[in-house]
Design an enzyme around this catalytic site. Structure first.
Site, PDB file in Angstrom:
ATOM      1  N   ARG A 179       0.842  -1.202   0.000  1.00 31.95           N
ATOM      2  CA  ARG A 179       0.000   0.000   0.000  1.00 31.95           C
ATOM      3  C   ARG A 179       0.874   1.247   0.000  1.00 31.95           C
ATOM      4  O   ARG A 179       0.573   2.228  -0.691  1.00 31.95           O
ATOM      5  CB  ARG A 179      -0.937  -0.005   1.199  1.00 31.95           C
ATOM      6  CG  ARG A 179      -2.035  -1.051   1.120  1.00 31.95           C
ATOM      7  CD  ARG A 179      -2.974  -0.956   2.293  1.00 31.95           C
ATOM      8  NE  ARG A 179      -3.754   0.275   2.267  1.00 31.95           N
ATOM      9  CZ  ARG A 179      -4.453   0.742   3.305  1.00 31.95           C
ATOM     10  NH1 ARG A 179      -4.443   0.089   4.456  1.00 31.95           N
ATOM     11  NH2 ARG A 179      -5.140   1.866   3.206  1.00 31.95           N
ATOM     12  N   CYS A 239      -1.063   6.449   8.915  1.00 33.73           N
ATOM     13  CA  CYS A 239      -1.412   5.160   8.298  1.00 33.73           C
ATOM     14  C   CYS A 239      -2.510   5.441   7.285  1.00 33.73           C
ATOM     15  O   CYS A 239      -2.460   6.443   6.577  1.00 33.73           O
ATOM     16  CB  CYS A 239      -1.835   4.151   9.360  1.00 33.73           C
ATOM     17  SG  CYS A 239      -3.248   4.690  10.368  1.00 33.73           S
TER      18      CYS A 239
END
Length: 283
Positions: A179, A239
């Site tokens: 990611r 995040c």
């Protein structure tokens, strides 16, 4: 005292009147799973906190997928759990500590100094044969929780943008490497990372058994990424939505880093601003 406590420590203290146990189990994509698991069985005397209903504000245009809760609403919720500034709190989940760390961070941000996380979470507790129950929550005498906001713990989008490329700041991306590199993005609308960010997957805070690494092991982990706990650089952690960054914030503090901030909106907030730059691949 170490923020991470062992099951035997909790077992010896679980009925002490100044200690509140909070179950934070939650599953992204299945918002009822955590409460259902709690109702099936939990640590005796534990109360339940829902990530999206209790530990986040409603989603808006900006602020990310799990915006920080309104401080007044959060204080009222915490007070209903029987927690004030003098109460000891032990929190746990079954997802590696990510959601327990969210509550730890929120309480600390609001001025609470005695919040601990159960090492290994609920599965480890059960594996050890320690007591569980499916009883309804005990009757709680509400307390008044008065927030004392620690503004130096938080970074917003403008703060992060102003520090892009600034050698005095280190930006840490806590997501999985794929990611971070932008190779896949199963949740958010855009893939990639904030330019200049270093990738330190939050689950590397744990060892192979799913227990928290020691302070020395955390220090070595961050040193390998060029982060010196004795340095004077500030560290900004993010995040996807500000939740799984919290274990990295905790780990950095365990390692001795003193200037650590959470970018609470994180990647999902960053990409809600069309003009913000995006990088892909390795830095």
């Amino acid at each position: 005292m170490n923020v991470i406590v062992q099951p035997r420590w909790l077992l010896a203290r679980m009925y002490e009147p100044d200690l509140v146990i909070v179950d934070c189990r939650f599953q992204l994509g299945d918002p009822d799973a955590g409460r259902n698991a709690y109702e099936q069985d939990h640590i005796p005397r534990a109360l339940y906190a829902d990530l999206e209903k209790d530990l986040s504000a409603p989603v808006a245009e900006h602020g990310g997928r799990h915006p920080l809760p309104d401080s007044g609403a959060f204080a009222a919720f915490i007070g209903k759990l029987g927690i004030d500034r003098d109460t000891r709190v032990v929190t746990y989940d079954d997802q590696g500590g990510a959601f327990a760390a969210r509550l730890w961070w929120l309480l600390k941000y609001h001025g609470h100094r005695q919040t601990y996380i159960l090492d290994g979470g609920y599965s480890h507790w059960k594996k050890l044969g320690y007591p569980i129950c499916n009883a309804k929550p005990p009757v709680i005498v509400p307390k008044t929780f008065i927030p004392d906001i620690q503004t130096d713990m938080l970074a917003d989008m403008d703060y992060v943008r102003q520090r892009l490329g600034d050698p005095r700041s280190i930006l840490v991306d806590s997501r999985e490497p794929r990611r971070y590199r932008g190779e896949e993005e199963p949740i958010d609308k855009k893939a990639g990372h904030i330019p200049g960010a270093r990738n330190l997957f939050w689950k590397d805070s744990l060892n192979e058994e799913g227990l928290w690494k020691t302070a020395e092991e955390q220090k070595q982990r961050f040193a390998a990424a060029g982060i010196d706990p004795d340095g004077d650089q500030e560290i900004i952690v993010y995040c996807g939505s500000g939740v799984t960054a919290c274990p990295n914030v905790l780990a950095l503090e365990q390692a001795g880093c003193r200037r650590v901030k959470l970018y609470a909106g994180s990647w999902s907030d960053w990409i809600s601003y069309e003009d913000n730059p995006i990088s892909t691949g390795e830095e």
